[in-house]
Design a protein around this motif. Structure first.
Motif, PDB file in Angstrom:
ATOM      1  N   GLY A 208      34.425  47.946  39.025  1.00 14.97           N
ATOM      2  CA  GLY A 208      34.115  47.075  37.908  1.00 14.97           C
ATOM      3  C   GLY A 208      34.426  45.643  38.304  1.00 14.97           C
ATOM      4  N   ILE A 209      33.502  44.734  38.042  1.00 13.55           N
ATOM      5  CA  ILE A 209      33.676  43.328  38.370  1.00 13.55           C
ATOM      6  C   ILE A 209      34.022  42.570  37.100  1.00 13.55           C
ATOM      7  CG2 ILE A 209      32.634  41.275  39.380  1.00 13.55           C
ATOM      8  CD1 ILE A 209      32.770  43.536  41.374  1.00 13.55           C
ATOM      9  N   ILE A 210      35.164  41.910  37.074  1.00 15.04           N
ATOM     10  CA  ILE A 210      35.552  41.070  35.948  1.00 15.04           C
ATOM     11  C   ILE A 210      35.239  39.632  36.322  1.00 15.04           C
ATOM     12  CG2 ILE A 210      37.471  40.188  34.578  1.00 15.04           C
ATOM     13  CD1 ILE A 210      38.757  42.942  34.813  1.00 15.04           C
ATOM     14  N   GLY A 211      34.190  39.085  35.707  1.00 18.64           N
ATOM     15  CA  GLY A 211      33.747  37.737  36.025  1.00 18.64           C
ATOM     16  C   GLY A 211      32.470  37.765  36.842  1.00 18.64           C
TER      17      GLY A 211
ATOM     18  N   LYS B 210      37.654  35.230  38.294  1.00 15.37           N
ATOM     19  CA  LYS B 210      37.553  34.257  37.217  1.00 15.37           C
ATOM     20  C   LYS B 210      38.131  32.931  37.703  1.00 15.37           C
ATOM     21  CE  LYS B 210      36.466  34.767  33.460  1.00 15.37           C
ATOM     22  NZ  LYS B 210      35.167  34.683  32.736  1.00 15.37           N
ATOM     23  N   LYS B 211      37.766  31.848  37.040  1.00 17.62           N
ATOM     24  CA  LYS B 211      38.426  30.581  37.324  1.00 17.62           C
ATOM     25  C   LYS B 211      39.881  30.675  36.866  1.00 17.62           C
ATOM     26  CE  LYS B 211      34.898  28.459  39.079  1.00 17.62           C
ATOM     27  NZ  LYS B 211      34.882  28.051  40.513  1.00 17.62           N
ATOM     28  N   GLN B 212      40.768  30.012  37.600  1.00 16.51           N
ATOM     29  CA  GLN B 212      42.190  30.125  37.315  1.00 16.51           C
ATOM     30  C   GLN B 212      42.507  29.783  35.856  1.00 16.51           C
ATOM     31  OE1 GLN B 212      44.836  31.122  38.950  1.00 16.51           O
ATOM     32  NE2 GLN B 212      44.326  31.159  41.115  1.00 16.51           N
TER      33      GLN B 212
ATOM     34  N   MET C 238      40.528  35.332  44.305  1.00 17.85           N
ATOM     35  CA  MET C 238      40.263  34.056  43.649  1.00 17.85           C
ATOM     36  C   MET C 238      40.842  32.889  44.445  1.00 17.85           C
ATOM     37  SD  MET C 238      41.128  35.289  39.739  1.00 17.85           S
ATOM     38  CE  MET C 238      41.528  33.609  39.243  1.00 17.85           C
ATOM     39  N   ASN C 239      40.279  31.710  44.231  1.00 13.90           N
ATOM     40  CA  ASN C 239      40.836  30.503  44.832  1.00 13.90           C
ATOM     41  C   ASN C 239      42.157  30.141  44.168  1.00 13.90           C
ATOM     42  OD1 ASN C 239      38.837  30.021  46.725  1.00 13.90           O
ATOM     43  ND2 ASN C 239      37.623  28.733  45.356  1.00 13.90           N
ATOM     44  N   GLY C 240      43.007  29.434  44.936  1.00 14.55           N
ATOM     45  CA  GLY C 240      44.260  28.956  44.389  1.00 14.55           C
ATOM     46  C   GLY C 240      45.351  30.013  44.395  1.00 14.55           C
TER      47      GLY C 240
ATOM     48  N   THR D 117      38.295  21.331  37.205  1.00 17.16           N
ATOM     49  CA  THR D 117      38.430  21.885  38.550  1.00 17.16           C
ATOM     50  C   THR D 117      39.731  22.679  38.672  1.00 17.16           C
ATOM     51  OG1 THR D 117      39.648  20.037  39.505  1.00 17.16           O
ATOM     52  CG2 THR D 117      37.226  19.840  39.424  1.00 17.16           C
ATOM     53  N   GLU D 118      39.864  23.384  39.789  1.00 16.49           N
ATOM     54  CA  GLU D 118      41.056  24.178  40.055  1.00 16.49           C
ATOM     55  C   GLU D 118      42.057  23.440  40.947  1.00 16.49           C
ATOM     56  OE1 GLU D 118      39.820  28.786  39.952  1.00 16.49           O
ATOM     57  OE2 GLU D 118      38.778  27.664  41.525  1.00 16.49           O
TER      58      GLU D 118
END
Length: 319
Positions: free
Chosen positions: A4-7, A79-81, A107-109, A278-279
């Motif tokens: 399952g992909i969230i985002g 997801k974005k942070q 995820m990034n960050g 932005t992140e």
């Protein structure tokens, strides 16, 4: 296994489609952005291209959290942070998380694994990083950047010294999907290696609104990268975190990756150009915070964070 992909954003689509098409596994997509979900349903799938070519519709299953009745073995979170806390709360309220499920995120960050650990057993969590560039140009419209087969990602258990049997099966599915998985020994060093890379390429390309290939056209890129990397490495070493690449290797990776993805705008710029936050606080800001927590001031990273936020603020005057 079932995923399952969230985002269902750029990277969520990238992982889900490649798992579905290359590894032949079942994939369900969960998303909360209504234009994206409805566009998928309208056109019968997600529109996918590779380096602007061969655009086609890939049929997928997509759901809002509240209507999902499936039970995947593994959740993949992209997801974005700044959206993650609300997303996880909504998903949990919808009852889609279960005790037997594993979870992977690249995820990034930094900071997202602690949030994910509130909903999943730490023993069932896999941390990841991905040197895989993808653009999302519109709802249900993505472009996989880079030559097929050049994808590279790293993964490491969050709370285990070695991967268990299920984690190894996930690795094998990623391998079949041609996502280029590589096991790393330490998730913190692995993830910080990607954070400090993004702290150069993502942030500087965003500040000057340029593609990665344009970025390395400047002769001073190595010096700029080295200054940011030296601060990041010093902060990490004081925190007892040791990156999987050396300082020299990180500098050279800026050049090599930028050559490989010369027409790519990093994800931070994609957010910036669309008027979204932005992140940078989770990338350069995280490095600066880590440094201060260990009596080391990353002055360049702190200044860069202010510059990006200044650029975000100035958008209101460019109407």
């Amino acid at each position: 296994m079932k995923y399952g992909i969230i985002g269902a954003g750029a990277m969520g689509y990238r992982y889900g489609v490649m798992l579905q098409e290359n590894a032949g596994v079942q994939v369900d997509f969960i998303d909360t952005w209504q234009p994206n979900v409805e566009k998928v349903r309208e056109q019968g799938g997600v529109s996918v291209a590779r380096d602007h070519e061969n655009r086609h519709i890939v049929p997928i299953n997509i759901y809002y959290p509240e209507e999902y009745m499936g039970h995947p073995d593994v959740w993949i979170v992209f997801k974005k942070q700044m959206q993650l806390t609300d997303e996880l709360q909504r998903d949990a309220k919808a009852g889609i998380f279960h005790d037997d499920q594993y979870v992977f995120s690249a995820m990034n960050g930094m900071g997202h694994f602690e949030k994910i650990a509130k909903y999943f057993s730490p023993d069932k969590m896999i941390c990841g990083t991905a040197m895989i560039a993808t653009r999302m140009d519109a709802p249900a419209n993505v472009d996989f950047m880079g030559v097929a087969g050049t994808e590279v990602m790293h993964m490491a258990p969050y709370n285990r010294e070695t991967p268990d049997e299920t984690m190894q099966a996930i690795f094998e599915d990623f391998k079949k999907a041609v996502l280029g998985p590589v096991w790393a020994k330490d998730w913190q060093g692995m993830c910080m290696s990607k954070v400090v890379f993004n702290a150069v390429c993502n942030t500087l390309c965003t500040m000057f609104q340029i593609q990665m290939g344009q970025f390395i056209a400047y002769d001073g890129v190595r010096d700029m990268a080295r200054q940011l990397f030296d601060e990041a490495f010093d902060a990490c070493e004081r925190a007892g975190i040791y990156l999987i690449e050396s300082r020299k290797e990180e500098v050279e990776s800026v050049i090599e990756v930028s050559k490989a993805y010369k027409y790519h705008y990093p994800s931070m710029y994609q957010d910036f150009s669309k008027g979204r936050p932005t992140e940078v606080d989770y990338i350069n800001g995280y490095i600066a915070k880590l440094g201060r927590e260990h009596d080391y001031v990353c002055r360049t990273h702190e200044f860069v964070v202010h510059e990006v936020h200044l650029a975000e603020t100035m958008r209101q005057f460019k109407k």
